[in-house]
Design a protein around this motif. Structure first.
Motif, PDB file in Angstrom:
ATOM      1  N   VAL A  26       0.851  -1.193   0.000  1.00  0.00           N
ATOM      2  CA  VAL A  26       0.000   0.000   0.000  1.00  0.00           C
ATOM      3  C   VAL A  26       0.887   1.244   0.000  1.00  0.00           C
ATOM      4  CG1 VAL A  26      -1.869   1.210   1.174  1.00  0.00           C
ATOM      5  CG2 VAL A  26      -1.673  -1.293   1.393  1.00  0.00           C
ATOM      6  N   PRO A  27       0.830   2.086  -1.044  1.00  0.00           N
ATOM      7  CA  PRO A  27       1.615   3.322  -1.062  1.00  0.00           C
ATOM      8  C   PRO A  27       1.036   4.334  -0.071  1.00  0.00           C
ATOM      9  CG  PRO A  27       0.177   3.244  -2.964  1.00  0.00           C
ATOM     10  CD  PRO A  27       0.012   1.924  -2.258  1.00  0.00           C
ATOM     11  N   GLU A  48       3.514   5.816  12.153  1.00  0.00           N
ATOM     12  CA  GLU A  48       4.482   5.994  13.230  1.00  0.00           C
ATOM     13  C   GLU A  48       4.853   4.646  13.842  1.00  0.00           C
ATOM     14  OE1 GLU A  48       4.996   8.489  17.423  1.00  0.00           O
ATOM     15  OE2 GLU A  48       3.208   8.741  16.167  1.00  0.00           O
ATOM     16  N   GLY A  49       6.153   4.383  13.879  1.00  0.00           N
ATOM     17  CA  GLY A  49       6.651   3.166  14.507  1.00  0.00           C
ATOM     18  C   GLY A  49       6.622   1.944  13.623  1.00  0.00           C
ATOM     19  N   ALA A  50       6.134   2.072  12.384  1.00  0.00           N
ATOM     20  CA  ALA A  50       6.060   0.910  11.494  1.00  0.00           C
ATOM     21  C   ALA A  50       7.317   0.827  10.644  1.00  0.00           C
ATOM     22  CB  ALA A  50       4.838   1.010  10.594  1.00  0.00           C
ATOM     23  N   PRO A  51       7.893  -0.376  10.479  1.00  0.00           N
ATOM     24  CA  PRO A  51       9.080  -0.528   9.641  1.00  0.00           C
ATOM     25  C   PRO A  51       8.730  -0.359   8.170  1.00  0.00           C
ATOM     26  CG  PRO A  51       8.310  -2.667  10.399  1.00  0.00           C
ATOM     27  CD  PRO A  51       7.480  -1.642  11.109  1.00  0.00           C
ATOM     28  N   ILE A  52       9.517   0.423   7.465  1.00  0.00           N
ATOM     29  CA  ILE A  52       9.229   0.720   6.061  1.00  0.00           C
ATOM     30  C   ILE A  52       9.389  -0.538   5.217  1.00  0.00           C
ATOM     31  CG2 ILE A  52       9.977   2.044   4.054  1.00  0.00           C
ATOM     32  CD1 ILE A  52      10.867   4.233   5.989  1.00  0.00           C
ATOM     33  N   GLY A  53       8.347  -0.854   4.452  1.00  0.00           N
ATOM     34  CA  GLY A  53       8.441  -1.935   3.491  1.00  0.00           C
ATOM     35  C   GLY A  53       8.276  -3.316   4.050  1.00  0.00           C
ATOM     36  N   GLU A  69       6.959   5.851   0.758  1.00  0.00           N
ATOM     37  CA  GLU A  69       6.978   4.669   1.608  1.00  0.00           C
ATOM     38  C   GLU A  69       5.741   3.823   1.320  1.00  0.00           C
ATOM     39  OE1 GLU A  69       7.106   5.973   5.636  1.00  0.00           O
ATOM     40  OE2 GLU A  69       8.935   7.177   5.361  1.00  0.00           O
ATOM     41  N   TYR A  70       5.805   2.578   1.727  1.00  0.00           N
ATOM     42  CA  TYR A  70       4.650   1.699   1.584  1.00  0.00           C
ATOM     43  C   TYR A  70       4.610   0.753   2.774  1.00  0.00           C
ATOM     44  CZ  TYR A  70       8.039  -1.811   0.009  1.00  0.00           C
ATOM     45  OH  TYR A  70       9.106  -2.675  -0.059  1.00  0.00           O
TER      46      TYR A  70
END
Length: 258
Positions: A38-39, A45-50, A101-102
């Motif tokens: 999801v783009p 916040e706090g979520a790892p990219i990808g 980011e997604y």
């Protein structure tokens, strides 16, 4: 496939572009094995990219949406981050005015999210793999059927029109006479278009490619150098607004025997 291995859904999305029920079913059957990306217009916040994340009830996303020329919006999901990555340059997509980011979600979760957003007013559908060769556009009805494991044919994608003798095609005379304005238009087509010598209407249904019974127009043609695509476009324009529900017709050309 090894246990817990993630299935890349790209080839199955491409296969579903045939529009046939069995190919759409193959995608539906694989949803529990795959993931979608999801783009994001805003970071989580706090979520790892990808990376794939669990989706708690409290988590909210601000995804990018695609705008169509008519003004409607589409949810956008991607089977492969490499496909998504090209849109930063092509559409100018960014996340919080920085690098795009997604987030990665289980495919079924991502589709359920999209169904919550699609209201058929502002947001009218879903696009898989936008601007890629594998791009697939679904309206809400088609997406809901996919999510429920009861896929329907994607009428807008089906190209092959079965012949009368093809196994599985059901043929019947239309229920009641066709609308007078349709008959008038067909008679005018035969009178004015030299390549068309006669026509026949039937009601047909093929479970692989049809959602409901509809009219099929069989046209007898004369000549060897007919541009069938141009002729079909002209006839479709002539019949617009004159067809009974569901409002579309298949056109089949049959060459007149010498």
């Amino acid at each position: 496939m090894a246990e817990n291995e993630i299935l890349d859904l790209t080839d199955l999305v491409l296969r579903a572009k045939s529009g046939t029920r069995s190919d759409v079913r193959a995608l539906a059957d694989a949803l529990d094995l795959g993931e979608l990306h999801v783009p994001l217009a805003k970071s989580i916040e706090g979520a790892p990219i990808g990376n794939r994340i669990e989706f708690p009830d409290e988590l909210s996303l601000t995804p990018h949406l695609l705008a169509e020329d008519e003004g409607g919006l589409y949810c956008a999901l991607f089977t492969n981050p490499e496909i998504l990555g090209t849109l930063e340059d092509r559409l100018g997509w960014q996340t919080d005015d920085s690098t795009l980011e997604y987030c990665t979600l289980p495919a079924r979760v991502a589709i359920d999210m999209a169904l919550q957003v699609i209201n058929e007013v502002e947001v009218v559908g879903l696009v898989f793999n936008a601007l890629d060769d594998t791009e697939l556009v679904l309206d809400r009805r088609e997406l809901a059927a996919l999510a429920q494991g009861a896929p329907i044919p994607l009428v807008g994608y089906v190209q092959h029109i079965p012949g009368d003798d093809e196994e599985g095609t059901l043929i019947a005379e239309p229920e009641g006479p066709p609308p007078p304005e349709l008959v008038t238009a067909l008679e005018r087509i035969v009178a004015e278009i030299a390549e068309v010598s006669s026509y026949k209407l039937a009601t047909t249904f093929h479970p692989e490619r049809d959602v409901e019974p509809h009219l099929t127009l069989r046209l007898r043609t004369l000549g060897d150098s007919i541009n069938h695509a141009a002729l079909a476009s002209r006839i479709t324009a002539e019949l617009e607004g004159k067809l009974p529900p569901p409002g579309y017709v298949d056109i089949v050309f049959e060459a007149e025997a010498n």
